[in-house]
Design an enzyme around this catalytic site. Structure first.
Site, mmCIF file in Angstrom:
data_model
loop_
_atom_site.group_PDB
_atom_site.id
_atom_site.type_symbol
_atom_site.label_atom_id
_atom_site.label_comp_id
_atom_site.label_asym_id
_atom_site.label_seq_id
_atom_site.Cartn_x
_atom_site.Cartn_y
_atom_site.Cartn_z
ATOM 1 N N LYS A 173 0.876 -1.186 0.000
ATOM 2 C CA LYS A 173 0.000 0.000 0.000
ATOM 3 C C LYS A 173 0.907 1.227 0.000
ATOM 4 O O LYS A 173 1.433 1.636 1.025
ATOM 5 C CB LYS A 173 -0.883 -0.019 1.268
ATOM 6 C CG LYS A 173 -2.254 0.582 1.129
ATOM 7 C CD LYS A 173 -2.285 2.078 0.867
ATOM 8 C CE LYS A 173 -1.958 2.943 2.052
ATOM 9 N NZ LYS A 173 -1.673 4.346 1.650
ATOM 10 N N GLY A 224 6.800 5.204 8.131
ATOM 11 C CA GLY A 224 5.938 6.384 8.124
ATOM 12 C C GLY A 224 6.060 7.119 9.441
ATOM 13 O O GLY A 224 7.070 7.003 10.148
ATOM 14 N N THR A 226 5.394 8.517 13.337
ATOM 15 C CA THR A 226 5.342 7.863 14.647
ATOM 16 C C THR A 226 3.897 7.640 15.113
ATOM 17 O O THR A 226 3.570 6.584 15.665
ATOM 18 C CB THR A 226 6.149 8.703 15.664
ATOM 19 O OG1 THR A 226 7.515 8.668 15.242
ATOM 20 C CG2 THR A 226 6.039 8.169 17.073
ATOM 21 N N THR A 228 1.203 7.207 13.288
ATOM 22 C CA THR A 228 0.628 6.084 12.533
ATOM 23 C C THR A 228 1.231 4.779 13.031
ATOM 24 O O THR A 228 0.531 3.765 13.163
ATOM 25 C CB THR A 228 0.917 6.234 11.024
ATOM 26 O OG1 THR A 228 0.636 7.562 10.633
ATOM 27 C CG2 THR A 228 0.092 5.287 10.189
ATOM 28 N N GLU A 246 9.491 1.686 10.956
ATOM 29 C CA GLU A 246 10.542 2.694 10.724
ATOM 30 C C GLU A 246 9.845 4.042 10.783
ATOM 31 O O GLU A 246 9.063 4.371 9.892
ATOM 32 C CB GLU A 246 11.179 2.489 9.342
ATOM 33 C CG GLU A 246 11.893 1.164 9.164
ATOM 34 C CD GLU A 246 13.169 1.067 9.982
ATOM 35 O OE1 GLU A 246 13.694 2.105 10.428
ATOM 36 O OE2 GLU A 246 13.643 -0.059 10.183
ATOM 37 N N CYS A 280 13.756 11.107 6.662
ATOM 38 C CA CYS A 280 13.656 10.819 8.098
ATOM 39 C C CYS A 280 14.983 11.043 8.811
ATOM 40 O O CYS A 280 15.020 11.311 9.998
ATOM 41 C CB CYS A 280 13.187 9.383 8.303
ATOM 42 S SG CYS A 280 14.256 8.205 7.461
ATOM 43 N N GLU A 382 9.098 16.494 15.086
ATOM 44 C CA GLU A 382 9.632 16.400 13.733
ATOM 45 C C GLU A 382 8.929 17.423 12.839
ATOM 46 O O GLU A 382 7.702 17.526 12.861
ATOM 47 C CB GLU A 382 9.368 14.986 13.201
ATOM 48 C CG GLU A 382 10.043 14.704 11.892
ATOM 49 C CD GLU A 382 9.710 13.312 11.350
ATOM 50 O OE1 GLU A 382 8.543 12.893 11.448
ATOM 51 O OE2 GLU A 382 10.622 12.659 10.820
HETATM 52 P P1 NAD Z 1 2.176 8.512 7.440
HETATM 53 O O1 NAD Z 1 2.378 7.762 8.709
HETATM 54 O O2 NAD Z 1 1.151 9.558 7.390
HETATM 55 O O3 NAD Z 1 1.832 7.509 6.245
HETATM 56 C C1 NAD Z 1 2.671 6.445 5.891
HETATM 57 C C2 NAD Z 1 1.854 5.361 5.226
HETATM 58 O O4 NAD Z 1 0.979 4.802 6.197
HETATM 59 C C3 NAD Z 1 0.970 5.848 4.085
HETATM 60 O O5 NAD Z 1 0.960 4.882 3.063
HETATM 61 C C4 NAD Z 1 -0.396 5.949 4.743
HETATM 62 O O6 NAD Z 1 -1.468 5.832 3.853
HETATM 63 C C5 NAD Z 1 -0.349 4.771 5.694
HETATM 64 N N1 NAD Z 1 -1.263 4.850 6.846
HETATM 65 C C6 NAD Z 1 -1.745 5.966 7.451
HETATM 66 N N2 NAD Z 1 -2.578 5.608 8.459
HETATM 67 C C7 NAD Z 1 -2.608 4.248 8.497
HETATM 68 C C8 NAD Z 1 -3.285 3.298 9.313
HETATM 69 N N3 NAD Z 1 -4.094 3.670 10.302
HETATM 70 N N4 NAD Z 1 -3.090 1.989 9.073
HETATM 71 C C9 NAD Z 1 -2.252 1.602 8.073
HETATM 72 N N5 NAD Z 1 -1.601 2.458 7.257
HETATM 73 C C10 NAD Z 1 -1.771 3.768 7.468
HETATM 74 O O7 NAD Z 1 3.622 9.066 7.068
HETATM 75 P P2 NAD Z 1 3.992 10.026 5.865
HETATM 76 O O8 NAD Z 1 3.505 11.395 6.185
HETATM 77 O O9 NAD Z 1 3.624 9.383 4.589
HETATM 78 O O10 NAD Z 1 5.599 9.986 5.945
HETATM 79 C C11 NAD Z 1 6.356 10.844 6.719
HETATM 80 C C12 NAD Z 1 6.881 10.151 7.952
HETATM 81 O O11 NAD Z 1 7.604 8.977 7.603
HETATM 82 C C13 NAD Z 1 7.864 11.009 8.718
HETATM 83 O O12 NAD Z 1 7.561 10.947 10.077
HETATM 84 C C14 NAD Z 1 9.204 10.352 8.439
HETATM 85 O O13 NAD Z 1 10.188 10.562 9.431
HETATM 86 C C15 NAD Z 1 8.811 8.918 8.347
HETATM 87 N N6 NAD Z 1 9.830 8.156 7.639
HETATM 88 C C16 NAD Z 1 10.617 7.297 8.350
HETATM 89 C C17 NAD Z 1 11.628 6.593 7.716
HETATM 90 C C18 NAD Z 1 12.512 5.629 8.477
HETATM 91 O O14 NAD Z 1 13.197 4.837 7.827
HETATM 92 N N7 NAD Z 1 12.541 5.679 9.800
HETATM 93 C C19 NAD Z 1 11.817 6.749 6.336
HETATM 94 C C20 NAD Z 1 10.997 7.633 5.649
HETATM 95 C C21 NAD Z 1 9.997 8.330 6.303
#
Ligand code: NAD
Length: 484
Positions: A173, A224, A226, A228, A246, A280, A382
């Site tokens: 997804k 994604g 924290t 979520t 992650e 990130c 963040e």
């Molecule tokens: P997000 O958590 O909003 O979304 C990430 C994914 O999760 C999307 O595909 C979204 O549709 C899905 N999602 C959202 N709610 C969900 C739920 N309830 N159940 C299942 N899936 C769900 O994050 P974002 O805004 O897309 O990304 C930014 C974040 O990602 C930042 O906090 C960044 O630090 C983090 N990130 C971390 C790393 C790492 O390796 N640690 C790498 C890249 C990004």
């Protein structure tokens, strides 16, 4: 208007509810495609295809999986330029960055795990008295792979590749904010006749399609935010599923007076602003030893002023667009809060309006803030944008405390030429990844991940393959064993 499709069982399908989500390009603020607003029913279809194909893929030889994955990597390379342009248009990042980093990493991820599985071994434990234990590493079933928008296809393939190599099938997804290259990826899978049902891609929102993936797949790999991650952890843990998270970071860059000064400034600039600060691992809190604070501040500002925000297609644009209007507004809000808390914006802090077709795009200036306390919101939450704070520190003890007084623990960079100090710092900082005199130098074999609120588990090399397999010990009693 182009309508994207889900990719299920080797074919393209519309969402069952026939609902779509508008997909904007942040480069010009225009809707340019529609993506499936899939729900549980589409996910069910994808999972049932993945379960069926697991019966063969899960039992296939490593060589077979290797061959298919190498074919997929080659096909990505063949379509690289189309993927580069699509990633840049969908996400806002400069094309040069997608060409140098994002897209090459997609095929590299797949090749890396295709070859890694050929070398993946397991343990055996010989017991006194005549018994032998050996360990099987078996695929788990259907892997749910959920990825964010900042490195769209790069992070999606970083999950899909080890899952497949280990013998699982996948329901992925991608982020609803940057779905386009995942769609092109599904077309590539289709074009090369990748075995149907082994890779399935379902588009849609997180709280509908993503939630169903978490609740219905056998194992969950998530990257994604924290918040979520917390929801996913609760849902996966209540079903006793394996999950890997992650998550976000608030990473320190620590600059000691004995550093290689030019290297530290140049790297701090890159760490703060690459990909519009939307990585990130970006170094958003820059701690500078007070003896060199004025010199570092001047050099850092001088180089920040030279950064160009512009058309992502231009080679000379250092920064492209922020991923969405909502995210741009969030970043500007956080800058406002920093100002209200007493922070001083010494450069940037504003939206930028480009000319012509890009006038409605979501651009902003790289921003540097000083006069903040480490406990201020700007240093605790963040931002995930081109925003860095600079703060002086007195000594090693104080800066370790500053590094660690956040809820996150993803990465840190230390610039210093005293070897003992650098090692002491690395051991003391709460972070899953520490760089010394560098940033973002990645070897795909290393354990990658965060501690505290930055994640659970590690990805990379055998860590990913371990995650995507169930470890089973088999103990064999050897009759009259133990004696030669
Ligand atoms: P997000 O958590 O909003 O979304 C990430 C994914 O999760 C999307 O595909 C979204 O549709 C899905 N999602 C959202 N709610 C969900 C739920 N309830 N159940 C299942 N899936 C769900 O994050 P974002 O805004 O897309 O990304 C930014 C974040 O990602 C930042 O906090 C960044 O630090 C983090 N990130 C971390 C790393 C790492 O390796 N640690 C790498 C890249 C990004």
């Amino acid at each position: 208007m182009k309508k994207l499709s889900n990719y299920i069982n080797g074919d393209f399908s519309s969402p069952i509810n026939n609902k779509y989500i508008e997909n904007y390009s942040p480069t010009n603020g225009c809707v340019y495609s529609l993506i499936p607003d899939s729900d549980e029913k589409d996910v069910d279809m994808a999972i049932s295809a993945a379960k069926k194909s697991f019966e063969s893929w899960g039992k296939s030889t490593k060589e077979y999986r290797y061959q298919w994955m190498m074919k997929l990597a080659d096909a990505i390379d063949k379509n690289a330029e189309e993927l580069v342009m699509a990633e840049s248009f969908d996400n806002g990042k400069p094309e040069w960055l997608a060409r140098a980093v994002d897209i090459p990493r997609c095929s590299a991820n797949i090749r890396f795990f295709a070859t890694a599985i050929l070398h993946f071994d397991s343990d055996s434990h010989d017991m006194d008295g005549g018994a032998l234990n050996y360990t099987l590493k078996q695929p788990i079933g259907v892997a749910g792979c959920i990825s964010p928008w900042n490195l769209p296809l790069y992070l999606l393939t970083w999950k899909i590749a080890p899952a497949l190599a280990a013998g699982n099938t996948v329901v992925a997804k991608p982020s609803e904010i940057t779905p386009y290259t995942a769609y092109l990826f599904s077309k590539i899978c289709h074009d090369i006749d990748f075995p149907p049902g082994v890779i399935n891609i379902v588009h849609g929102y997180g709280d509908t399609a993503g939630d169903a993936v978490v609740k219905k797949c056998d194992i969950i790999s998530f990257t994604g935010g924290t918040e979520t991650g917390k929801i996913i952890a609760i849902n996966a843990a209540s079903q006793f599923k394996k999950y890997s998270l992650e998550l976000g970071g608030k990473n320190p860059m620590v600059i000691f007076e004995d550093c290689d000064f030019d290297l530290a400034v140049e790297t701090a600039i890159k760490a703060a602003f690459l990909n519009q600060g939307q990585i990130c691992l970006c170094g958003s809190r820059i701690f500078i030893e007070d003896s060199i604070y004025p010199k570092f501040r001047a050099a850092f500002l001088k180089q920040t002023k030279c950064l160009r925000v512009g058309d992502p297609k231009n080679k000379s644009s250092n920064l492209g667009a922020i991923v969405s209007k909502q995210h741009l507004e969030n970043i500007l809000d956080k800058i406002n809060i920093a100002e209200k808390d007493g922070g001083k914006i010494i450069i940037g802090g504003k939206r930028v309006f480009l000319d012509g077709d890009l006038a409605d795009g979501y651009y902003m200036l790289p921003t540097v803030i000083e006069n903040t306390k480490n406990t201020d919101e700007i240093n605790q939450r963040e931002v995930f944008g081109p925003v860095a704070t600079i703060l002086p520190f007195r000594d090693e003890k104080e800066v370790v405390k500053m590094c660690n007084e956040v809820k996150y623990g993803l990465s840190a960079s230390i610039f210093c030429n005293n070897i003992s100090k650098a090692h002491r710092m690395a051991a003391s900082i709460d972070a899953g990844v520490v760089w010394i005199n560098t940033w973002l130098l990645r070897d795909l074999r290393i354990p990658f991940g965060g501690m505290k609120h930055s994640g659970v588990g590690r990805e990379g090399g055998e860590h990913s393959l371990d995650f995507f397999t169930e470890t089973k010990n088999v103990c064999v009693k050897i009759e009259n064993g133990g004696n030669k």
